[in-house]
Enzyme design. Structure first.
Site, PDB file in Angstrom:
ATOM      1  N   HIS A  77       0.807  -1.220   0.000  1.00 14.52           N
ATOM      2  CA  HIS A  77       0.000   0.000   0.000  1.00 14.52           C
ATOM      3  C   HIS A  77       0.841   1.272   0.000  1.00 14.52           C
ATOM      4  O   HIS A  77       0.327   2.357  -0.264  1.00 14.52           O
ATOM      5  CB  HIS A  77      -1.004   0.004   1.172  1.00 14.52           C
ATOM      6  CG  HIS A  77      -0.432   0.309   2.512  1.00 14.52           C
ATOM      7  ND1 HIS A  77      -0.048  -0.676   3.399  1.00 14.52           N
ATOM      8  CD2 HIS A  77      -0.179   1.478   3.145  1.00 14.52           C
ATOM      9  CE1 HIS A  77       0.404  -0.122   4.511  1.00 14.52           C
ATOM     10  NE2 HIS A  77       0.348   1.178   4.382  1.00 14.52           N
ATOM     11  N   ASP A 136       0.273  -7.667   1.607  1.00 16.87           N
ATOM     12  CA  ASP A 136       0.617  -6.245   1.670  1.00 16.87           C
ATOM     13  C   ASP A 136       2.138  -6.042   1.652  1.00 16.87           C
ATOM     14  O   ASP A 136       2.666  -5.211   2.380  1.00 16.87           O
ATOM     15  CB  ASP A 136       0.009  -5.574   2.914  1.00 16.87           C
ATOM     16  CG  ASP A 136       0.084  -4.054   2.835  1.00 16.87           C
ATOM     17  OD1 ASP A 136       0.098  -3.519   1.709  1.00 16.87           O
ATOM     18  OD2 ASP A 136       0.163  -3.391   3.895  1.00 16.87           O
ATOM     19  N   SER A 155       4.660   2.799   7.787  1.00 17.56           N
ATOM     20  CA  SER A 155       4.340   1.655   6.942  1.00 17.56           C
ATOM     21  C   SER A 155       5.544   1.257   6.093  1.00 17.56           C
ATOM     22  O   SER A 155       6.141   2.089   5.412  1.00 17.56           O
ATOM     23  CB  SER A 155       3.173   1.997   6.014  1.00 17.56           C
ATOM     24  OG  SER A 155       1.969   1.995   6.714  1.00 17.56           O
TER      25      SER A 155
END
Length: 515
Positions: free
Chosen positions: A132, A162, A260
């Site tokens: 992402h 992911d 992230s």
């Protein structure tokens, strides 16, 4: 004396040739190894210090200075640029991962840039991050801890975990040593390293709060306001066939937007997870962060490097974990295990003899309580691998050995051109050189195989499918990724002409005008 000098010169020359030949062979050998084995060679043949090792448990010492010093140089800041359409999709993902921290007006005010983190895992520039973070990115910039700037290209992605593997052109880059997430214990100290709120090289500390968490965030497009995971409790319990693999390490080390793709490491400085999501009603840290276990990531990253996409095996079932509420709904008195909702025709589970209504109680001899207990184990395997399941059918316990079946991986989503890397990313595909069997099949001497096509990219737009072979770009022969880089760097008049073959052997020729 002259004779001695000539002999000495000959010896030096011979030694240099032998050493040069050894280095070429060594480089070729190293690139055929897994990332973990490459790192072992790296530490064994260089002056780089191995992360702190001792006879202690993986929890190590309660001293974060050595781990922080070892890891921080190899955690990078990632900047991504998007088109307007991609910005809307990225906005949705960010809200899903981090909640509605910017309020309802965020969609209209969303800038066309975003940021995240990544971890260098090889000295020649392979970086692991979240899918992402780079999803639909047209331009990816990487800034290292010592403020070097690089342009990156997407090597491949896996939306089901992911994870993404990207690459920069660098040499002798610092790396983070891959650890063993299976050895991680609840309660041990860990560090989260990343770039929250664009604050580069930030280190936070906490403990492992839990393992094997499934929070239904990957692949969930339903963003329910007020729900920390972006989906209602009812939706979490609604059974559906989902290829997402979630078995997160939960930590209370502070993780915020921008973290992230960053590193979760133990106090020995070993990478045990890739930070991916938080549970929050505000979008900011509230005490719960989640990281993808590195043992799952190793398989994904190695597959992407070797094959251009993840080779994943599938059981061929949909299931849900049991608790008291689920047991009442399903009219069973069993409150532990994984209830099989359906068995897909032709799948490995059906062929092994599993039935709808079976309850999986053990996976490879270990108790199965959560869906992650099965998902992560299967996620590390490939088509053709076998897995042992213990199943409760009625009041009788049965053992099954299921051979995993191949399935087309869900295509990932990516998206102009101002550099080779940007154009490569805009193509939206992954490639590997043809092997001997594939060359014979298509009657070519060289080419690259399309192993993944990401929605929104040029190959998706022009309907170039997975399994196609690319032999030329703008009349330049293509036999490797380097050949593609060279051809793309010499693009003229904004026209991209691709030649090759479709999977059925028919000729492929596509001309694309690059805006």
């Amino acid at each position: 004396m002259k004779k001695f000098g000539l002999t000495l010169l000959t010896a030096f020359a011979g030694g240099a040739i032998a050493l040069g030949g050894y280095k070429i062979a060594e480089n070729k050998y190293v690139h055929s190894m897994s990332f973990e084995d490459q790192q072992k060679v790296y530490y064994a043949t260089s002056n780089h210090l191995t992360p702190a090792a001792s006879n202690l448990s993986s929890a190590g010492q309660v001293d974060f200075t050595e781990a922080a010093a070892a890891v921080t140089p190899a955690v990078v800041y990632i900047r991504t640029t998007y088109s307007n359409r991609a910005s809307d999709d990225q906005q949705s993902q960010l809200q899903q991962m981090f909640g509605n921290m910017f309020g309802p007006q965020m969609r209209q005010q969303m800038p066309e840039m975003a940021s995240g983190s990544g971890v260098i895992i090889s000295p020649d520039g392979y970086i692991v991050t979240n899918n992402h973070v780079v999803d639909k990115a047209e331009k990816i910039e990487v800034v290292t801890n010592d403020h070097q700037n690089f342009k990156a290209k997407v090597i491949g992605t896996d939306p089901n975990t992911d994870l993404a593997l990207i690459k920069i052109e660098g040499r002798n880059l610092p790396i983070v040593k891959l650890g063993n997430s299976d050895a991680v214990k609840v309660g041990e100290w860990v560090l989260a390293v990343g770039n929250p709120f664009r604050l580069t090289s930030t280190v936070t500390a906490g403990i492992v709060s839990a393992k094997g968490r499934n929070i239904n965030i990957i692949g969930n497009e339903d963003n329910q306001e007020g729900n920390p995971f972006g989906r209602t409790q009812y939706q979490q319990q609604t059974p559906k066939l989902n290829q997402a693999i979630e078995s997160f390490i939960q930590t209370d080390a502070a993780i915020n937007p921008g973290n992230s793709g960053g590193a979760l490491v133990n106090t020995n400085g070993e990478l045990i997870g890739i930070n991916s999501a938080i549970a929050s009603h505000t979008g900011s840290y509230e005490g719960y962060g989640f990281a993808i276990p590195i043992n799952l990531a190793k398989k994904v990253l190695d597959d992407i490097q070797r094959f251009g996409a993840v080779k994943r095996g599938y059981l061929g079932i949909s299931f849900r974990s049991l608790d008291e509420d689920a047991a009442a709904e399903l009219h069973t008195d069993k409150t532990a295990g994984l209830y099989v909702n359906s068995v897909l025709p032709g799948g490995g589970a059906e062929q092994a003899g599993l039935h709808e209504g079976d309850i999986i109680t053990k996976v490879e001899g270990s108790n199965a309580y959560e869906s992650s207990d099965l998902q992560e184990r299967v996620g590390r395997l490939e088509p053709g691998d076998k897995i042992r399941l213990t199943v409760l059918r009625g009041n009788e316990e049965k053992n099954f050995t299921v051979t995993l079946k191949a399935n087309n991986p869900s295509p990932e989503r990516v998206a102009l051109k101002k550099s080779t890397e940007e154009l490569f990313n805009r193509i939206g595909a992954s490639f590997v050189p043809l092997n001997a069997e594939q060359k014979a099949k298509f009657h070519v001497s060289a080419g690259v195989l399309v192993t993944q096509v990401r929605d929104g990219g040029l190959f998706d737009y022009t309907e170039v499918p997975v399994g196609s072979v690319i032999t030329e770009i703008n009349k330049q022969p293509i036999a490797s990724i380097d050949d593609m880089d060279h051809a793309l760097s010499n693009l003229q008049h904004g026209v991209l002409t691709i030649s090759g073959y479709y999977p059925d052997g028919s000729k492929l020729r596509s001309t694309i005008q690059i805006q």
